[in-house]
Design a protein around this motif. Sequence first.
Motif, PDB file in Angstrom:
ATOM      1  N   GLU A 172       8.161   5.355  -1.601  1.00  0.00           N
ATOM      2  CA  GLU A 172       7.321   5.719  -2.736  1.00  0.00           C
ATOM      3  C   GLU A 172       7.243   4.613  -3.791  1.00  0.00           C
ATOM      4  OE1 GLU A 172       8.616   9.460  -4.147  1.00  0.00           O
ATOM      5  OE2 GLU A 172       6.615  10.032  -4.814  1.00  0.00           O
ATOM      6  N   GLN A 173       8.388   3.937  -3.993  1.00  0.00           N
ATOM      7  CA  GLN A 173       8.434   2.950  -5.090  1.00  0.00           C
ATOM      8  C   GLN A 173       7.977   1.568  -4.658  1.00  0.00           C
ATOM      9  OE1 GLN A 173      12.188   2.629  -7.080  1.00  0.00           O
ATOM     10  NE2 GLN A 173      12.372   4.811  -7.362  1.00  0.00           N
ATOM     11  N   LEU A 174       8.140   1.264  -3.370  1.00  0.00           N
ATOM     12  CA  LEU A 174       7.918  -0.116  -2.981  1.00  0.00           C
ATOM     13  C   LEU A 174       6.881  -0.286  -1.875  1.00  0.00           C
ATOM     14  CD1 LEU A 174       9.166  -2.633  -4.091  1.00  0.00           C
ATOM     15  CD2 LEU A 174      10.854  -2.574  -2.285  1.00  0.00           C
ATOM     16  N   ILE A 175       7.075   0.442  -0.765  1.00  0.00           N
ATOM     17  CA  ILE A 175       6.213   0.196   0.394  1.00  0.00           C
ATOM     18  C   ILE A 175       4.769   0.634   0.122  1.00  0.00           C
ATOM     19  CG2 ILE A 175       5.807   0.830   2.812  1.00  0.00           C
ATOM     20  CD1 ILE A 175       8.143  -0.929   2.587  1.00  0.00           C
ATOM     21  N   GLU A 176       4.606   1.854  -0.344  1.00  0.00           N
ATOM     22  CA  GLU A 176       3.233   2.325  -0.566  1.00  0.00           C
ATOM     23  C   GLU A 176       2.550   1.561  -1.705  1.00  0.00           C
ATOM     24  OE1 GLU A 176       3.393   6.768   1.404  1.00  0.00           O
ATOM     25  OE2 GLU A 176       3.971   6.581  -0.700  1.00  0.00           O
ATOM     26  N   PRO A 177       3.254   1.305  -2.834  1.00  0.00           N
ATOM     27  CA  PRO A 177       2.588   0.464  -3.849  1.00  0.00           C
ATOM     28  C   PRO A 177       2.248  -0.929  -3.321  1.00  0.00           C
ATOM     29  CG  PRO A 177       4.473   1.585  -4.813  1.00  0.00           C
ATOM     30  CD  PRO A 177       4.518   1.863  -3.336  1.00  0.00           C
ATOM     31  N   ALA A 178       3.125  -1.492  -2.470  1.00  0.00           N
ATOM     32  CA  ALA A 178       2.829  -2.828  -1.919  1.00  0.00           C
ATOM     33  C   ALA A 178       1.569  -2.749  -1.059  1.00  0.00           C
ATOM     34  CB  ALA A 178       4.004  -3.352  -1.106  1.00  0.00           C
ATOM     35  N   ALA A 179       1.441  -1.663  -0.288  1.00  0.00           N
ATOM     36  CA  ALA A 179       0.233  -1.498   0.543  1.00  0.00           C
ATOM     37  C   ALA A 179      -1.004  -1.430  -0.360  1.00  0.00           C
ATOM     38  CB  ALA A 179       0.352  -0.234   1.385  1.00  0.00           C
ATOM     39  N   ARG A 180      -0.876  -0.723  -1.486  1.00  0.00           N
ATOM     40  CA  ARG A 180      -2.050  -0.609  -2.380  1.00  0.00           C
ATOM     41  C   ARG A 180      -2.354  -1.955  -3.040  1.00  0.00           C
ATOM     42  NH1 ARG A 180       0.351   4.557  -3.075  1.00  0.00           N
ATOM     43  NH2 ARG A 180       1.490   3.956  -4.951  1.00  0.00           N
ATOM     44  N   TYR A 181      -1.316  -2.724  -3.352  1.00  0.00           N
ATOM     45  CA  TYR A 181      -1.553  -4.068  -3.904  1.00  0.00           C
ATOM     46  C   TYR A 181      -2.331  -4.918  -2.914  1.00  0.00           C
ATOM     47  CZ  TYR A 181       1.026  -4.300  -8.272  1.00  0.00           C
ATOM     48  OH  TYR A 181       1.420  -4.148  -9.550  1.00  0.00           O
ATOM     49  N   LEU A 182      -1.955  -4.792  -1.638  1.00  0.00           N
ATOM     50  CA  LEU A 182      -2.684  -5.559  -0.620  1.00  0.00           C
ATOM     51  C   LEU A 182      -4.156  -5.154  -0.647  1.00  0.00           C
ATOM     52  CD1 LEU A 182      -0.178  -5.515   2.385  1.00  0.00           C
ATOM     53  CD2 LEU A 182      -0.883  -7.490   1.036  1.00  0.00           C
ATOM     54  N   GLY A 183      -4.387  -3.851  -0.782  1.00  0.00           N
ATOM     55  CA  GLY A 183      -5.767  -3.373  -0.869  1.00  0.00           C
ATOM     56  C   GLY A 183      -6.467  -3.934  -2.089  1.00  0.00           C
ATOM     57  N   ASP A 184      -5.731  -4.022  -3.213  1.00  0.00           N
ATOM     58  CA  ASP A 184      -6.343  -4.557  -4.440  1.00  0.00           C
ATOM     59  C   ASP A 184      -6.663  -6.043  -4.287  1.00  0.00           C
ATOM     60  OD1 ASP A 184      -6.063  -2.089  -5.534  1.00  0.00           O
ATOM     61  OD2 ASP A 184      -4.284  -2.571  -6.720  1.00  0.00           O
ATOM     62  N   ALA A 275       1.492  21.400  13.395  1.00  0.00           N
ATOM     63  CA  ALA A 275       0.767  20.695  12.332  1.00  0.00           C
ATOM     64  C   ALA A 275       0.381  19.307  12.805  1.00  0.00           C
ATOM     65  CB  ALA A 275       1.643  20.588  11.085  1.00  0.00           C
ATOM     66  N   ILE A 276      -0.667  18.793  12.201  1.00  0.00           N
ATOM     67  CA  ILE A 276      -1.073  17.409  12.491  1.00  0.00           C
ATOM     68  C   ILE A 276      -1.315  16.701  11.163  1.00  0.00           C
ATOM     69  CG2 ILE A 276      -3.451  18.230  12.913  1.00  0.00           C
ATOM     70  CD1 ILE A 276      -3.891  15.778  14.624  1.00  0.00           C
ATOM     71  N   ASP A 277      -0.801  15.498  11.092  1.00  0.00           N
ATOM     72  CA  ASP A 277      -1.026  14.672   9.898  1.00  0.00           C
ATOM     73  C   ASP A 277      -1.941  13.531  10.315  1.00  0.00           C
ATOM     74  OD1 ASP A 277      -0.721  13.368   7.378  1.00  0.00           O
ATOM     75  OD2 ASP A 277       0.777  12.044   8.278  1.00  0.00           O
ATOM     76  N   LEU A 278      -3.143  13.505   9.757  1.00  0.00           N
ATOM     77  CA  LEU A 278      -4.100  12.442  10.085  1.00  0.00           C
ATOM     78  C   LEU A 278      -4.204  11.515   8.883  1.00  0.00           C
ATOM     79  CD1 LEU A 278      -7.072  14.316  11.794  1.00  0.00           C
ATOM     80  CD2 LEU A 278      -5.561  12.623  12.845  1.00  0.00           C
ATOM     81  N   SER A 279      -4.060  10.225   9.130  1.00  0.00           N
ATOM     82  CA  SER A 279      -4.065   9.343   7.952  1.00  0.00           C
ATOM     83  C   SER A 279      -5.125   8.261   8.013  1.00  0.00           C
ATOM     84  CB  SER A 279      -2.688   8.709   7.761  1.00  0.00           C
ATOM     85  OG  SER A 279      -2.316   8.029   8.921  1.00  0.00           O
ATOM     86  N   LEU A 280      -5.613   7.944   6.827  1.00  0.00           N
ATOM     87  CA  LEU A 280      -6.476   6.787   6.622  1.00  0.00           C
ATOM     88  C   LEU A 280      -5.608   5.661   6.057  1.00  0.00           C
ATOM     89  CD1 LEU A 280      -9.622   8.530   5.130  1.00  0.00           C
ATOM     90  CD2 LEU A 280      -9.544   7.188   7.228  1.00  0.00           C
ATOM     91  N   SER A 281      -6.212   4.511   5.841  1.00  0.00           N
ATOM     92  CA  SER A 281      -5.454   3.353   5.356  1.00  0.00           C
ATOM     93  C   SER A 281      -4.681   3.652   4.068  1.00  0.00           C
ATOM     94  CB  SER A 281      -6.425   2.204   5.083  1.00  0.00           C
ATOM     95  OG  SER A 281      -5.762   1.165   4.415  1.00  0.00           O
ATOM     96  N   PRO A 282      -3.406   3.207   3.983  1.00  0.00           N
ATOM     97  CA  PRO A 282      -2.690   3.360   2.728  1.00  0.00           C
ATOM     98  C   PRO A 282      -3.077   2.271   1.718  1.00  0.00           C
ATOM     99  CG  PRO A 282      -1.258   2.326   4.343  1.00  0.00           C
ATOM    100  CD  PRO A 282      -2.566   2.593   5.036  1.00  0.00           C
ATOM    101  N   ALA A 283      -3.877   1.290   2.168  1.00  0.00           N
ATOM    102  CA  ALA A 283      -4.227   0.155   1.305  1.00  0.00           C
ATOM    103  C   ALA A 283      -5.641   0.279   0.729  1.00  0.00           C
ATOM    104  CB  ALA A 283      -4.113  -1.145   2.100  1.00  0.00           C
ATOM    105  N   LEU A 284      -6.577   0.766   1.529  1.00  0.00           N
ATOM    106  CA  LEU A 284      -7.994   0.771   1.129  1.00  0.00           C
ATOM    107  C   LEU A 284      -8.520   2.204   1.029  1.00  0.00           C
ATOM    108  CD1 LEU A 284      -9.185  -2.078   3.541  1.00  0.00           C
ATOM    109  CD2 LEU A 284      -8.381  -2.292   1.199  1.00  0.00           C
TER     110      LEU A 284
END
Length: 358
Positions: A172-184, A275-284
């Motif tokens: 939550e603190q590092l990996i996902e924000p880093a992915a969003r930074y890459l998107g930015d 259950a099924i978890d379908l995901s789109l990009s964590p960056a874009l």
Amino acid sequence: MPLNVWTEFARSEASALASTSAPLMTLTYRSRAAAPMTTDRLRELHQAASARNRAEGVTGVVLYDEQRFFQWIEGPPASLARIWSSISQDSRHTDIEAISVHAAPTRLFSQWDMRLFTSRREMTASMASPALLADPDAHRLATLAIGDDVESARTLLRSAFARIGSVHQLTEQLIEPAARYLGDLWSDDDCGEYEVTLGLCRLQTFMRDITAGSVPDRASDPLVVLVAPLPGEIHLLGATLGAEAAWKAGWETHIRFPSTEEALNKIVATNWFDAIDLSLSPALHREHRLASMEHMIDAVRRASRNPSLIVVAGGRAFHDRVATRADVGADAIHRSATDLERAILQTQHRERPSSDSR
Ligand SMILES: Cc1cc2nc3c(=O)[nH]c(=O)nc-3n(C[C@H](O)[C@H](O)[C@H](O)COP(=O)(O)O)c2cc1C
């Protein structure tokens, strides 16, 4: 880079900065000290930099460690351009490499004209507030993950894990924000889609290194959960983090990468899933995939062997509230993979058939 070429580059960065209309910009770069910096020389540099930054309304941090500099400066574009122009021509350092220049919504270091750190550990320790810590670290992780120094990215993540101690918080603190930074970086044209994908793959590999070997307790009657990127989504990090979260919850977790809608439907038609978890990009944001996500969710429900299949959706579009649950017809959405367990449990209101009749 030879000095004259570098100076050209620095000038163009500076004029780009000066002509932007954003009220606040940030710039990060790394460089190598031309000669080892003594304490006195560092103090002298730091005092002069702090005084000028104060006068210019610029704030930031500079790290000097093992003869390398890493600096983050933020402020009004014209001030930043003037200071950057000086920094980039300063003979005390060389191999200057701008990492990113972009508009920022708020200052991260409003309390520091220029804070000097002389070790990474000291820098991380004094940025104890999670918001402050998450941002520069995630930014650094993102930029390292698309650079040549992959080992530094891995080391950063390992030491963050040693400090934070939980995969959940690391995600939550590092990996996902880093992915969003890459998107930015991508949306600011600071890197290409290839680099975003490369960076996400590397983050995924580092996470696997960290989580390998941990075996959670199996729940007594575990849910059977399928985690998959939406067919056609090339960014797989979201699915990896989702699978990690489902596995951590003690559920029977299956991760698949179906390349087409038909392949996905076949998986749910031939196997029982709660259950099924379908995901789109964590960056874009992937706005253009939302309609197809809605269509695929509808199709997967119809194809499912379990008529009460719970469908959960994730990805940056949901984190940033660009899309809602209703937009894609899911039972729930999650803004972070760490929220997957809650999203599924809050939806699990239906009676489950016994395991032999599934
Ligand atoms: C690694 C490094 C970081 C620096 N950071 C800053 C800074 O944040 N602000 C600043 O005004 N000068 C900074 N300086 C010093 C400038 O390069 C420059 O010496 C100083 O601003 C005076 O500018 P002038 O030589 O154009 O008069 C830094 C120098 C180095 C080597």
